[in-house]
Design an enzyme around this catalytic site. Sequence first.
Site, mmCIF file in Angstrom:
data_model
loop_
_atom_site.group_PDB
_atom_site.id
_atom_site.type_symbol
_atom_site.label_atom_id
_atom_site.label_comp_id
_atom_site.label_asym_id
_atom_site.label_seq_id
_atom_site.Cartn_x
_atom_site.Cartn_y
_atom_site.Cartn_z
ATOM 1 N N HIS A 344 28.277 75.888 58.953
ATOM 2 C CA HIS A 344 28.962 74.087 59.012
ATOM 3 C C HIS A 344 27.953 73.742 60.011
ATOM 4 C CE1 HIS A 344 31.406 71.155 59.926
ATOM 5 N NE2 HIS A 344 31.163 71.173 60.815
ATOM 6 N N ASN A 345 27.270 72.578 60.239
ATOM 7 C CA ASN A 345 26.222 71.851 61.439
ATOM 8 C C ASN A 345 25.216 72.871 61.687
ATOM 9 O OD1 ASN A 345 28.399 69.663 61.494
ATOM 10 N ND2 ASN A 345 29.488 70.554 63.437
ATOM 11 N N GLU A 374 23.511 73.082 56.918
ATOM 12 C CA GLU A 374 24.025 71.644 56.001
ATOM 13 C C GLU A 374 22.891 70.835 57.072
ATOM 14 O OE1 GLU A 374 28.513 68.943 57.749
ATOM 15 O OE2 GLU A 374 27.340 71.051 58.258
ATOM 16 N N ASP A 376 23.560 67.540 58.687
ATOM 17 C CA ASP A 376 23.394 66.057 59.266
ATOM 18 C C ASP A 376 22.535 64.650 59.425
ATOM 19 O OD1 ASP A 376 25.758 67.329 59.231
ATOM 20 O OD2 ASP A 376 27.218 66.597 61.048
ATOM 21 N N HIS A 389 24.905 65.487 65.369
ATOM 22 C CA HIS A 389 27.002 65.596 65.140
ATOM 23 C C HIS A 389 26.574 64.145 65.885
ATOM 24 C CE1 HIS A 389 31.033 66.256 65.150
ATOM 25 N NE2 HIS A 389 30.961 66.944 64.436
ATOM 26 N N GLU A 423 25.086 65.646 54.704
ATOM 27 C CA GLU A 423 25.685 64.540 54.718
ATOM 28 C C GLU A 423 24.526 63.701 55.024
ATOM 29 O OE1 GLU A 423 28.805 63.640 58.776
ATOM 30 O OE2 GLU A 423 29.133 65.964 57.438
#
Length: 778
Positions: A344-345, A374, A376, A389, A423
């Site tokens: 994640h991230n 991931e 973003d 983020h 994302e």
Amino acid sequence: MLCGRWRSCRRRPEEPPVPAQVATPVALASPDGGSKRPGLRALKKMGLTEDEDVRAMLRGSRLCKIRSRTWHKERLYRLQEDGLSVWFQRRIPRAPSQHIFFVQHIEAVREGHQSEGLRRFGGAFPPARCLTIAFKGRRKNLDLAAATAEEAQRWVRGLAKLRARLDAMSQRERLDHWIHTYLHRADSDQDSKMSFKEIKSLLRMVNVDMNDMYAYRLFKECDHSNNERLEGAEIEEFLRRLLKRPELEDIFHQYSGEDRVLSTLELLEFLKDQGEDTATLAHAQKLIHTYELNETAKQHELMTLDGFMMYLLSPEGAAVDPAHTCVFQDMDQPLSHYFISSSHNTYLTDSQIGGLSSTEAYVRAFAQGCRCVELDCWEGPGGEPIIYHGHTLTSKILFRDVVQTVRDHAFTLSPYPVILSLENHCGLEQQAVMAHHLRTILGDALVTEVLDTQNPEELPSPEQLKGRVLVKGKKLSAARGEDGRILSDQEEEEEEEEEEAEAAEQRRRAKQISPELSALAVYCCATRLQTLRPNPVPPQPCQVSSLSERKAKKLIREAGNSFVRHNARHLTRVYPLGLRMNSANYSPQEMWNSGCQLVALNFQTPGYEMDLNAGRFLVNGRCGYILKPAPLRQPDTTFDPECPGPPRTTLTIQVLTAQQLPKLNTEKPNSIVDPLVRVEIHGVPADCARKETNYVLNNGFNPRWGQTLQFQLRAPELVLVRFVVEDYDTTSPNDFVGQFTLPLSSLKQGYRHIHLLAKDGASLSPATLFVHIHVQRF
């Protein structure tokens, strides 16, 4: 080495006499001609004293450390004589432990401008003069430039040789190397002789607080020259006594009888009692030829106590089933049938509020076996999408740089497919740029169309997708909102919380998805999980749902079996709550219990959660894919993690001893650990338990417990066993010493050594736990 005296003892008529035994897995040579540099004996044992690259590293080099465009500082770096650590100069002197790094903590050494730091800040230095030392855990890369290309190459080659030799060392060699290092440090005047004061210093260094009277008596028993100094054979005798393993000797003597050697039949009997039912006489013979140190014994197919210790300290004698260390599972089933190591991230190196974003975080994730990362994605300047983020102070990196990192590093450790979880917060124009970068940079590795035109909706297997990259994102033909617009990934995640969100927040404008990016979502089409109730038109297997940990836990509680059935056919990704500002993790076990495949964790945050993740993916060649247990793969399964049924297995662990536990405070010589051992069971809720031993006062060198811990298990196929060693403290929380986590299904029975790991996953060798394991299934 084994001494050459011959023992008069009972023996079989057809067998020759064998050399007497020594009671330690380490034998130390006497000082080489009174050498003033006994530390070099450690490198000599590694076979590297004559290597020109290593000798240059021992002399040291002035290397330029590069941190930014303007921060370039020359520092002295020098290999220590133990061959395991590098001393480096610091502008402000600090504690000795802050001036070294260890070879075993190095993840990789890269030549040229292959790190993010050198690509950005190393332009003033030719690539041939540059190298990067990447470390395990959260320690930052060390970007360096040498004065010449040859000097840079010496460090690249030298570190590679040291790392290769370290990986190839047996546990006996590691212990030998370890004790020689401490001998060198304790020998304060470097005269190759040990006074009682130096012996006491040695004992404190190796983490044992021995009674002065007992220590002096042991010292005098070895001081045959009666000159208050130990040297040569006297030091060897002292260490032999110090390193005695009475518990191993007792086990050995149970099977060897009076002659104190194991025949192949006696060794086979031991192996059978260990639970190795498939062991044969040929296997026992092979073990003798592999681990026996005495040539005479080996020729007559006999195993001495030394060989027995070597075997039990080897990977074949460890707790992990050696057969499970390579890819041994069926890799031809659909992707939904596997647990997949997920991050994640992934771009973050620290917290999600103000931490650094870096392509190096992706490199580290891949080095830990991660298969789903991931990205973003946000609108960036100059028409180039960026990754960070959103709405925070985290730094930004280019999308294309991340894709290049995927191309260069995704398949270094594992050949099995990588999933890019997008994302997407970009507009149509920059989405088209994203699609262009994915296609041009990844080339043929990118999956752009279905593999099997006969069953286009069926998920392929990891084997079919070797070396390929999948994109998880929105598809134009699906996931339309109430007003017919396309939902973005971010809105999907927010709408999962719609029952708790404000009505106005639910109606946020969604961004459209570009046809170019939509076309790349072939097998991982992001969609919102509407319901688990039977649907007249069942969703296609290629539809992937992303759930927050809160939503996943709610489904597990309220619709356990239905969720398991859904995950038997579809991929489900679970991610941490956004409220975890410091990038803390949730326990992944609860999600695995329900068959969730993509259980995403913050890889940059160490803790028991990441220990569990490392333990789950420890086996099957560390390839990042683990076949789920059968009850989690069957579409009509009745399994419910909340109601797993009655106990089916009893796990009994006798914690016997520990060996060479690390000191926690190396700056305080008198600081000795008071170790205790905790065994944790992580599985379905009914199986979760933890039990611990008493603590042993002031002994991290060879503490003894002999305590038995027992667990009743209802779903053993899902269980992870975590062994934890802590330093007991009466007034504050215990300090972490080391741990090791592995699946119960890969845990071997019998007498086993647990090889402990540090917080960052690095080996703490030669630190081990010695346990006896019994698994009874009924």
